[in-house]
Write an enzyme that holds these catalytic residues in place. Structure first.
Site, PDB file in Angstrom:
ATOM      1  CG  ASP A 117      -1.947  -1.219   1.044  1.00 30.44           C
ATOM      2  OD1 ASP A 117      -2.235  -1.641   0.177  1.00 30.44           O
ATOM      3  OD2 ASP A 117      -2.590  -1.243   2.237  1.00 30.44           O
ATOM      4  CG  ASP A 246      -1.389  10.392  22.664  1.00 32.96           C
ATOM      5  OD1 ASP A 246      -1.103  11.137  23.633  1.00 32.96           O
ATOM      6  OD2 ASP A 246      -1.059   9.200  22.494  1.00 32.96           O
ATOM      7  CB  ALA A 260      -9.038   6.449  10.577  1.00 37.99           C
TER       8      ALA A 260
END
Length: 375
Positions: A117, A246, A260
């Site tokens: 990817d 964070d 995500a």
């Protein structure tokens, strides 16, 4: 405006039933106005297992299809390629370029990626405007975005050259970073040349503006600081929240299955026009990931009372520090990445969920044993 036109092009009125219908995303097809002549081959660097597939593909493209092949200079610097005398005649036909120096955006008809990817993300970063169709072969560790296997590459490449393939338009994010340009002044013993004691060791001299096209996500985090990040998020000019934690991830539907997903967000099909906002370890139990419409403008800045600076990266690249006075503006780009499908956008996506992420995999529940009735 272009986003509205894209939506309306997928909406049509059926006069027979007198109803509006949304066009099936799987009906998007690759068509050529004229036969493709040039192809960019992107190979993952420092992976010896890709040398043979790379050579076989390039021989097939140049000798069997008479294609003009573009390859990065750093790929050809690999000793296994540079010192291969049998590959020499093919290598002489290549057109080469270097990242950040040569613009090949108007010279490429389509792209072939060999790797994982990350190779597709790298190919996206090379084109800050319109992106040619991308055919990605699964030769990496994950392969969520790379649906093609290399075993039958000849027939698959031929189908693409002939224009017989489905497409999924993966939306990208247009990111604009505005940074205050700070120039340190020459100071001796804490006193400037004019004898004045400065209130700050830095002086603002204009602004620096950078722009990026992002396929997966923009990540704003606290960097090496031990303090929580404290950034304000605006949507179309309105403050919607302050992120204390964070950091925060702003992602495309394509990026929803990347960082995500690891941070707890939902996975969204790439044909859904949306932008995702996902907090990273928020110091609030009620801060859930949200999805906003594609086309809105998000703006991220340091909160005025933030204890520390923040850091931002774009698809894991170009990492840089964000200070007070800097801003990050994010919206949907009008230059999506056309990704060539193995079957169709829906089948490819669910197969990737099952094979790469093992989505909803569990041992099946046993059925009830049916006892035979005695007669």
């Amino acid at each position: 405006m272009k986003i509205f036109e894209h939506v309306m092009n997928n909406l049509y009125f059926n006069r027979t039933t007198e109803k509006w219908h949304i066009q099936d995303p799987a009906s998007q097809r690759l068509t050529w106005n004229k036969p493709p002549k040039s192809v960019l081959v992107i190979k993952k660097i420092r992976d010896a297992s890709l040398l043979q597939p790379f050579k076989e593909l390039c021989v097939y493209l140049t000798e069997e299809n008479n294609m003009i092949v573009y390859v990065e200079k750093k790929v050809l610097e690999d000793p296994a390629i540079a010192h291969d005398e049998n590959f020499g005649p093919v290598k002489k036909k290549f057109c080469t370029f270097s990242e950040d120096y040569d613009d090949i955006s108007n010279q490429i008809d389509f792209i072939i990626c060999l790797g994982g990817d990350g190779t597709l993300l790298y190919a996206s970063s090379l084109f800050q405007g319109s992106v040619p169709p991308v055919m990605a072969f699964h030769l990496g560790s994950l392969g969520f975005l790379t649906p093609f296997n290399f075993e039958n590459f000849q027939s698959q490449v031929t189908q693409v050259i002939e224009g017989n393939a489905a497409l999924v338009l993966r939306s990208r994010l247009k990111v604009r970073v505005v940074k205050e340009h700070r120039e340190k002044k020459m100071i001796q013993n804490g006193i400037e040349e004019n004898g004045m004691v400065p209130t700050s060791l830095e002086k603002e001299v204009g602004k620096q503006i950078m722009q990026y096209q992002v396929l997966n996500e923009v990540v704003v985090d606290r960097g090496p600081s031990s303090y929580l990040s404290n950034v304000d998020v605006y949507l179309d000019g309105h403050l919607i929240t302050t992120v204390q934690g964070d950091g925060v991830i702003v992602s495309t539907p394509t990026g929803s299955t990347a960082y995500a997903a690891a941070a707890g967000a939902s996975m969204i099909h790439p044909n859904v026009p949306a932008i995702m906002i996902t907090p990273i370890c928020p110091h609030s139990l009620s801060f859930r990931p949200i999805v906003v419409p594609a086309g809105v403008e998000l703006k991220i800045t340091l909160s005025p009372d933030a204890r520390n600076t923040a850091w931002v990266s774009f698809d894991g690249r170009k990492r840089q520090e964000i200070c007070h006075g800097d801003s990050i503006s994010i919206t949907t780009s009008c230059y999506p990445l056309p990704s060539i499908c193995f079957r169709d956008p829906v089948s490819d996506w669910f197969e990737s969920l099952a094979e790469c992420l093992h989505w909803n995999v569990r041992k099946k529940q046993n059925n009830f044993a049916v006892e035979e009735e005695e007669f």
